[in-house]
Design an enzyme around this catalytic site. Structure first.
Site, PDB file in Angstrom:
ATOM      1  N   GLU A   1       4.542  -6.192  10.097  1.00 37.13           N
ATOM      2  CA  GLU A   1       4.937  -5.642   8.785  1.00 37.13           C
ATOM      3  C   GLU A   1       3.760  -5.012   8.044  1.00 37.13           C
ATOM      4  O   GLU A   1       3.419  -5.437   6.937  1.00 37.13           O
ATOM      5  CB  GLU A   1       5.511  -6.777   7.916  1.00 37.13           C
ATOM      6  N   PRO A   2       3.123  -4.015   8.629  1.00 36.35           N
ATOM      7  CA  PRO A   2       1.987  -3.417   7.913  1.00 36.35           C
ATOM      8  C   PRO A   2       2.434  -2.533   6.749  1.00 36.35           C
ATOM      9  O   PRO A   2       3.429  -1.820   6.859  1.00 36.35           O
ATOM     10  CB  PRO A   2       1.294  -2.574   8.987  1.00 36.35           C
ATOM     11  N   GLY A   3       1.715  -2.595   5.670  1.00 34.65           N
ATOM     12  CA  GLY A   3       1.964  -1.724   4.528  1.00 34.65           C
ATOM     13  C   GLY A   3       0.712  -0.905   4.262  1.00 34.65           C
ATOM     14  O   GLY A   3       0.640   0.304   4.524  1.00 34.65           O
TER      15      GLY A   3
ATOM     16  N   GLY B   1      -0.711  -7.188   6.812  1.00 34.58           N
ATOM     17  CA  GLY B   1      -2.049  -7.615   6.421  1.00 34.58           C
ATOM     18  C   GLY B   1      -3.226  -6.824   6.909  1.00 34.58           C
ATOM     19  O   GLY B   1      -4.300  -6.909   6.282  1.00 34.58           O
TER      20      GLY B   1
ATOM     21  N   TYR C   1      -7.854  -7.245  -9.024  1.00 33.42           N
ATOM     22  CA  TYR C   1      -8.495  -7.926  -7.897  1.00 33.42           C
ATOM     23  C   TYR C   1     -10.014  -7.732  -7.868  1.00 33.42           C
ATOM     24  O   TYR C   1     -10.670  -8.218  -6.958  1.00 33.42           O
ATOM     25  CB  TYR C   1      -7.990  -7.367  -6.558  1.00 33.42           C
TER      26      TYR C   1
ATOM     27  N   CYS D   1      -6.450   0.325 -24.365  1.00 28.53           N
ATOM     28  CA  CYS D   1      -7.151  -0.567 -25.294  1.00 28.53           C
ATOM     29  C   CYS D   1      -7.310  -1.933 -24.656  1.00 28.53           C
ATOM     30  O   CYS D   1      -6.653  -2.909 -25.046  1.00 28.53           O
ATOM     31  CB  CYS D   1      -6.381  -0.668 -26.598  1.00 28.53           C
ATOM     32  N   GLU D   2      -8.105  -2.010 -23.621  1.00 24.92           N
ATOM     33  CA  GLU D   2      -8.381  -3.252 -22.893  1.00 24.92           C
ATOM     34  C   GLU D   2      -9.785  -3.163 -22.326  1.00 24.92           C
ATOM     35  O   GLU D   2     -10.137  -2.144 -21.707  1.00 24.92           O
ATOM     36  CB  GLU D   2      -7.419  -3.433 -21.715  1.00 24.92           C
TER      37      GLU D   2
END
Ligand SMILES: Cc1ncc(COP(=O)(O)O)c(C=O)c1O
Length: 441
Positions: free
Chosen positions: A295-297, A258, A337, A364-365
């Site tokens: 558990e860092p990512g 986190g 996000y 196309c969005e």
């Protein structure tokens, strides 16, 4: 044409708050990544292109080790490979002494393929099937139990391996609602009111339970560290109780991942010392001897990655739009996000002639923009068609979340390491897009 985008008041040379000497530098108004001209990388490898600075990944990992060492601790640093699962990244971290946090069977297999010993892999899944449980048992990795259902089925499958239990400590934090993984309305882990029951059941089932796990969410900074440290306290207290129930000492307590990174200039660096000291201090206060696991990512790979995309169009539509040759199919964080990513014109970083733009993709969005929202235009030096833009802090949850939407192949990825560029993932081709398909008739 250029003049039409000019803003009334020109703020002069951009603030380059994101410069990290040796990693991201501006020289002669050009962006350098690990001392390599970013435009040159784009020319050599094509765009869109992910560029990872391997030396920066190592630095980030070492900083975590050092922060804990300063408090006299040597934690198990499980790299959360969901953030970036390239074999080259995993192998680099293996050499640094990393462990692995895997969330799917294939992540486990990729980690094994990268050379991680099975003892260093902790599987933390959710909604895990029997077929996955069987495969995990065969692979002999530790399973972090997420639910009573999982535990019951592990019993039915005569699970004999090592396990730990994930609980929900009641409070969460994250850079966005979608990334908060503890507290109310959360699917993960055993809730507080049933955690003792979970340990009693695990004992009755004869499971080898060696630890307790929490993960409160992803991308927290600033005051959230206090929230995290409160959960650390609660988790250690639950671990004490669990040890009593099990009648044995825990091997480890895993406090999850986190730690955030600054994506914009108003965000501060993660207070690593406070975090490490806080965890170690609380373990000592409780007299808890279990090993610390984290558990860092994002913290390890996030700022080490830059995403390069080319400008296809620059045009005053009903708003000024820069059209690029990529989109949320390659970097979804802004669209998913509303995340901020700095965008740099690689060959004219501090250009004085600026405009405010929607930096859009080629999908196309309508939501296909690299600005936080389509309403918030980005002030940038006015680019030319063919210029290369660098989208910073793209090393975590970038390529791993890429898709083939609009039938567009995934980009290539290059790792810069010790002054050399290595192609670590080839660009997909049309053949890759249809490889698994078959025609009818
Ligand atoms: C169980 C678990 N551990 C660790 C992480 C890593 O989080 P981050 O990349 O924010 O450190 C995640 C991501 O959400 C996760 O689900």
């Amino acid at each position: 044409m250029r003049k039409r985008f000019l803003k009334e008041s020109l703020s002069g040379v951009s603030e380059v708050w994101w410069e990290i000497p040796g990693h991201l530098d501006v020289r002669n108004n050009r962006l350098y990544i690990a001392n390599t001209d970013a435009e040159k990388l784009a020319q050599e490898h094509g765009t869109p292109l992910y560029v990872y600075n391997g030396d920066r990944i190592v630095e980030n990992f070492s900083r975590i080790k050092e922060a804990f060492a300063a408090s006299g601790a040597k934690p198990r640093i499980h790299f959360a490979m969901k953030a970036n699962s390239h074999l080259a990244v995993l192998q680099l971290l293996l050499k640094q002494g990393a462990w692995i946090d895997a969330v799917s069977v294939d992540e486990v297999k990729i980690a094994l393929k990268a050379g991680f010993p099975r003892e260093r892999i902790l599987f933390t899944g959710t909604s895990v099937s029997n077929s996955e449980l069987k495969q995990l048992a065969e692979l002999s990795v530790k399973i972090n139990i997420d639910s009573f259902s999982q535990m019951e089925r592990m019993k039915q499958l005569s699970f004999k391996g090592e396990a730990s239990i994930r609980w929900n400590p009641g409070e969460g934090a994250g850079h966005h609602e979608h990334t908060i993984t503890a507290g109310k309305f959360i699917k993960f882990g055993i809730p507080e009111h049933r955690i003792e029951e979970a340990f009693r059941k695990a004992k009755a089932f004869g499971f080898k339970v060696g630890g307790l796990h929490q993960h409160i969410g992803s991308g927290w900074l600033g005051k959230d560290v206090e929230v995290f440290l409160e959960t650390v306290d609660k988790t250690i207290a639950v671990a004490e109780k669990a040890q009593e129930i099990l009648g044995k000492k825990f091997e480890f307590i895993d406090f999850g991942g986190g730690p955030g990174i600054p994506y914009s200039k108003d965000q501060k660096q993660f207070p690593l010392e406070k975090y490490a000291k806080g965890i170690v201090g609380k373990m000592e206060q409780h007299g808890m001897r279990a090993e610390i696991a984290i558990e860092p990512g994002r913290y390890i790979v996030g700022d080490a990655g830059v995403f390069l995309t080319e400008v296809n169009t620059v045009e005053e539509k009903n708003i000024p739009v820069i059209g690029t040759n990529s989109g949320f199919n390659h970097l979804v964080r802004p669209a998913f996000y509303g995340s901020h990513h700095e965008i740099i014109v690689c060959g004219n970083v501090g250009g004085r002639e600026k405009g405010e733009f929607m930096v859009a993709g080629n999908l196309c969005e309508t939501s296909d923009v690299f600005n936080e929202t389509k309403q918030e235009l980005r002030e940038l030096p006015i680019p030319k068609e063919g210029d290369i833009l660098a989208i910073l802090n793209a090393g975590a949850y970038g390529y791993v979340m890429a898709s083939n939407y609009n039938s567009r192949p995934k980009p290539a990825c290059v790792m810069l390491l010790n002054g050399k560029a290595h192609l670590v993932s080839k660009r997909e081709t049309l053949e890759d897009l249809v490889r698994l398909e078959s025609e009818v008739g």
